[in-house]
Design a protein around this motif. Structure first.
Motif, mmCIF file in Angstrom:
data_model
loop_
_atom_site.group_PDB
_atom_site.id
_atom_site.type_symbol
_atom_site.label_atom_id
_atom_site.label_comp_id
_atom_site.label_asym_id
_atom_site.label_seq_id
_atom_site.Cartn_x
_atom_site.Cartn_y
_atom_site.Cartn_z
ATOM 1 N N GLY A 29 0.839 -1.075 -0.135
ATOM 2 C CA GLY A 29 -0.076 0.161 -0.154
ATOM 3 C C GLY A 29 0.958 1.413 0.034
ATOM 4 N N ASN A 30 2.183 1.137 0.564
ATOM 5 C CA ASN A 30 2.793 2.499 0.801
ATOM 6 C C ASN A 30 3.796 2.404 -0.585
ATOM 7 O OD1 ASN A 30 5.359 3.663 2.679
ATOM 8 N ND2 ASN A 30 3.706 3.829 3.296
ATOM 9 N N ILE A 31 3.996 1.362 -1.139
ATOM 10 C CA ILE A 31 4.806 1.627 -2.365
ATOM 11 C C ILE A 31 3.611 2.050 -3.505
ATOM 12 C CG2 ILE A 31 5.787 0.214 -4.281
ATOM 13 C CD1 ILE A 31 6.865 -1.706 -2.298
ATOM 14 N N GLY A 32 2.479 1.682 -3.303
ATOM 15 C CA GLY A 32 1.392 2.432 -4.347
ATOM 16 C C GLY A 32 1.328 3.742 -4.209
ATOM 17 N N ASP A 33 1.397 4.372 -3.168
ATOM 18 C CA ASP A 33 1.510 5.763 -2.838
ATOM 19 C C ASP A 33 2.354 6.562 -3.224
ATOM 20 O OD1 ASP A 33 -0.907 5.381 -1.136
ATOM 21 O OD2 ASP A 33 0.174 5.567 0.591
ATOM 22 N N ARG A 34 3.480 5.619 -3.708
ATOM 23 C CA ARG A 34 4.663 6.586 -4.184
ATOM 24 C C ARG A 34 5.060 6.310 -5.806
ATOM 25 N NH1 ARG A 34 5.324 6.084 0.953
ATOM 26 N NH2 ARG A 34 6.704 7.086 1.920
ATOM 27 N N ILE A 35 4.590 4.954 -6.281
ATOM 28 C CA ILE A 35 4.887 4.734 -7.436
ATOM 29 C C ILE A 35 3.575 5.077 -8.416
ATOM 30 C CG2 ILE A 35 6.847 3.349 -7.213
ATOM 31 C CD1 ILE A 35 4.961 1.002 -8.117
ATOM 32 N N GLY A 36 2.519 4.950 -7.791
ATOM 33 C CA GLY A 36 1.436 5.208 -8.518
ATOM 34 C C GLY A 36 0.429 3.766 -8.218
ATOM 35 N N ARG A 37 -0.873 3.973 -7.881
ATOM 36 C CA ARG A 37 -1.612 3.108 -7.261
ATOM 37 C C ARG A 37 -2.035 2.093 -8.730
ATOM 38 N NH1 ARG A 37 -4.668 6.958 -3.229
ATOM 39 N NH2 ARG A 37 -3.080 6.925 -1.569
ATOM 40 N N ARG A 38 -2.357 2.932 -9.847
ATOM 41 C CA ARG A 38 -2.619 2.175 -10.991
ATOM 42 C C ARG A 38 -1.650 1.154 -11.471
ATOM 43 N NH1 ARG A 38 -4.715 4.705 -16.399
ATOM 44 N NH2 ARG A 38 -2.283 5.245 -16.473
ATOM 45 N N LYS A 39 -0.293 1.744 -11.390
ATOM 46 C CA LYS A 39 0.632 1.056 -11.879
ATOM 47 C C LYS A 39 1.081 -0.038 -11.114
ATOM 48 C CE LYS A 39 4.531 3.409 -13.098
ATOM 49 N NZ LYS A 39 5.795 4.192 -12.873
ATOM 50 N N LEU A 40 0.934 0.158 -9.740
ATOM 51 C CA LEU A 40 1.118 -0.972 -8.815
ATOM 52 C C LEU A 40 -0.055 -2.266 -9.043
ATOM 53 C CD1 LEU A 40 2.936 -2.036 -6.398
ATOM 54 C CD2 LEU A 40 0.991 -1.186 -4.801
ATOM 55 N N LEU A 41 -1.078 -1.995 -9.338
ATOM 56 C CA LEU A 41 -1.935 -2.852 -9.546
ATOM 57 C C LEU A 41 -1.919 -3.495 -10.959
ATOM 58 C CD1 LEU A 41 -5.139 -3.749 -9.029
ATOM 59 C CD2 LEU A 41 -6.105 -1.775 -10.334
ATOM 60 N N ILE A 42 -1.299 -2.768 -11.933
ATOM 61 C CA ILE A 42 -0.953 -3.576 -13.109
ATOM 62 C C ILE A 42 0.119 -4.443 -12.921
ATOM 63 C CG2 ILE A 42 -0.132 -3.217 -15.560
ATOM 64 C CD1 ILE A 42 -1.980 -0.637 -15.697
ATOM 65 N N ILE A 43 1.190 -3.918 -12.258
ATOM 66 C CA ILE A 43 2.464 -4.654 -12.096
ATOM 67 C C ILE A 43 1.964 -6.074 -11.432
ATOM 68 C CG2 ILE A 43 4.853 -4.926 -10.589
ATOM 69 C CD1 ILE A 43 4.896 -1.918 -11.316
ATOM 70 N N GLY A 44 1.204 -5.774 -10.126
ATOM 71 C CA GLY A 44 0.850 -6.940 -9.330
ATOM 72 C C GLY A 44 -0.035 -7.665 -9.919
ATOM 73 N N SER A 45 -0.991 -7.487 -10.905
ATOM 74 C CA SER A 45 -1.894 -8.412 -11.801
ATOM 75 C C SER A 45 -0.984 -9.105 -12.642
ATOM 76 C CB SER A 45 -2.809 -7.539 -12.498
ATOM 77 O OG SER A 45 -3.632 -6.612 -11.629
ATOM 78 N N VAL A 46 0.016 -8.506 -13.412
ATOM 79 C CA VAL A 46 0.979 -9.437 -13.909
ATOM 80 C C VAL A 46 1.545 -10.386 -13.391
ATOM 81 C CG1 VAL A 46 3.001 -9.246 -15.491
ATOM 82 C CG2 VAL A 46 1.389 -7.535 -15.935
ATOM 83 N N ILE A 47 2.203 -10.100 -12.182
ATOM 84 C CA ILE A 47 2.590 -10.913 -11.227
ATOM 85 C C ILE A 47 1.766 -12.142 -10.895
ATOM 86 C CG2 ILE A 47 3.819 -11.356 -8.993
ATOM 87 C CD1 ILE A 47 5.052 -8.549 -9.301
ATOM 88 N N PHE A 48 0.858 -11.796 -10.493
ATOM 89 C CA PHE A 48 -0.244 -12.726 -10.085
ATOM 90 C C PHE A 48 -0.793 -13.597 -11.248
ATOM 91 C CE2 PHE A 48 -4.627 -14.347 -9.146
ATOM 92 C CZ PHE A 48 -4.724 -14.512 -7.741
ATOM 93 N N GLY A 49 -0.923 -12.850 -12.406
ATOM 94 C CA GLY A 49 -1.455 -13.831 -13.438
ATOM 95 C C GLY A 49 -0.272 -14.879 -13.911
ATOM 96 N N LEU A 50 0.960 -14.675 -14.014
ATOM 97 C CA LEU A 50 2.022 -15.310 -14.355
ATOM 98 C C LEU A 50 2.346 -16.517 -13.551
ATOM 99 C CD1 LEU A 50 4.484 -12.717 -15.643
ATOM 100 C CD2 LEU A 50 2.881 -14.662 -17.005
ATOM 101 N N ALA A 51 2.208 -16.114 -12.135
ATOM 102 C CA ALA A 51 2.253 -17.158 -11.102
ATOM 103 C C ALA A 51 1.218 -18.088 -11.118
ATOM 104 C CB ALA A 51 2.435 -16.479 -9.778
ATOM 105 N N SER A 52 -0.134 -17.814 -11.386
ATOM 106 C CA SER A 52 -1.070 -18.657 -11.744
ATOM 107 C C SER A 52 -0.905 -19.624 -12.671
ATOM 108 C CB SER A 52 -2.273 -17.982 -11.686
ATOM 109 O OG SER A 52 -2.611 -17.050 -10.478
ATOM 110 N N VAL A 53 -0.519 -19.173 -13.671
ATOM 111 C CA VAL A 53 -0.171 -20.085 -15.043
ATOM 112 C C VAL A 53 1.094 -20.767 -14.508
ATOM 113 C CG1 VAL A 53 0.547 -20.183 -17.222
ATOM 114 C CG2 VAL A 53 -1.080 -18.398 -16.458
#
Length: 242
Positions: free
Chosen positions: A28-52
């Protein structure tokens, strides 16, 4: 299918929540700094690749590692989405409705997850419970850049990222969770008790540190607000009972 031991089976189930819980505050703290949408996209990519990757794991250790990586991605989603709702809806009535939708989606997902998983396992191989995440992530990555505005704290409000606080929160949360988990599985013993006590001490140091920082990860003064403090207390009690 992968012939895990009893301990490995437990870690396959628990590793996701273990890592997610430890990283929520930090992400949550990192999102405040780099951008919350950017963190959401980065995290979604990580989550999706890890799921596969988890779906095609060939041994228990690999699956446990992929579940941990899923937890890293998952830890970005909850703080990012809720914080973005706050920034997208400035009208108080609209914001209440948006948060209600967010909460309903979260609750419905938690309720339907085991049911959907059971249906998948009844008709498809075990890895289907991980592959089902992929189309959802693809849809999210296609729509979020077009529909969700970016938001980050102004430079003066964000301050420098405090690695010491991040380590204290991670160590405190994980020590307590590990100690409780070991006690639940193997009964009370010295090592889990020491871990819980160490986690409590780290948590205390974390809170004390937040009071001295100009830009704390969590402002302890928030808990002096009766509405905030009461709702958080109820939320913590419900989560602990669950």
């Amino acid at each position: 299918a992968l012939n895990p031991s009893g301990t490995e089976q437990l870690w396959i189930i628990d590793m996701y929540g273990f890592v997610l819980a430890g990283l929520l505050i930090t992400m949550g703290n990192i999102g405040d700094r780099i951008g919350r949408r950017k963190l959401l996209i980065i995290g979604s990519v990580i989550f999706g690749l890890a799921s596969v990757a988890a779906a095609f794991a060939t041994d228990p250790t690999t699956l446990i590692i992929e579940r941990a990586i899923q937890g890293i991605g998952g830890a970005t989603l909850m703080p990012s989405t809720l914080a973005l709702v706050r920034n997208m809806f400035h009208d108080e009535k609209q914001r209440r409705s948006a948060i209600a939708v967010w909460s309903a989606g979260l609750s419905a997902g938690a309720a339907l997850g085991p049911i959907v998983s059971g249906l998948l396992l009844n008709w498809f191989p075990w890895n289907s419970v991980f592959l089902i995440n992929a189309p959802v992530i693809v849809l999210l990555l296609a729509l979020v850049p077009a529909l969700v505005p970016e938001y980050r704290l102004p430079q003066g409000q964000a301050g420098k990222f405090d690695f010491t606080s991040a380590l204290l929160s991670l160590g405190g949360v994980l020590s307590v969770i590990w100690g409780l988990k070991e006690t639940a599985v193997n009964g009370f013993s010295t090592l889990p008790a020491v871990a819980i006590a160490a986690g409590a001490v780290l948590g205390y140091v974390f809170v004390r540190r937040q009071k001295t920082l100009d830009h704390p990860m969590i402002d302890p003064q928030l808990f002096r607000n009766r509405d905030f403090g009461a709702s958080m207390t109820v939320s913590i009690a419900c989560s602990f009972c669950l």
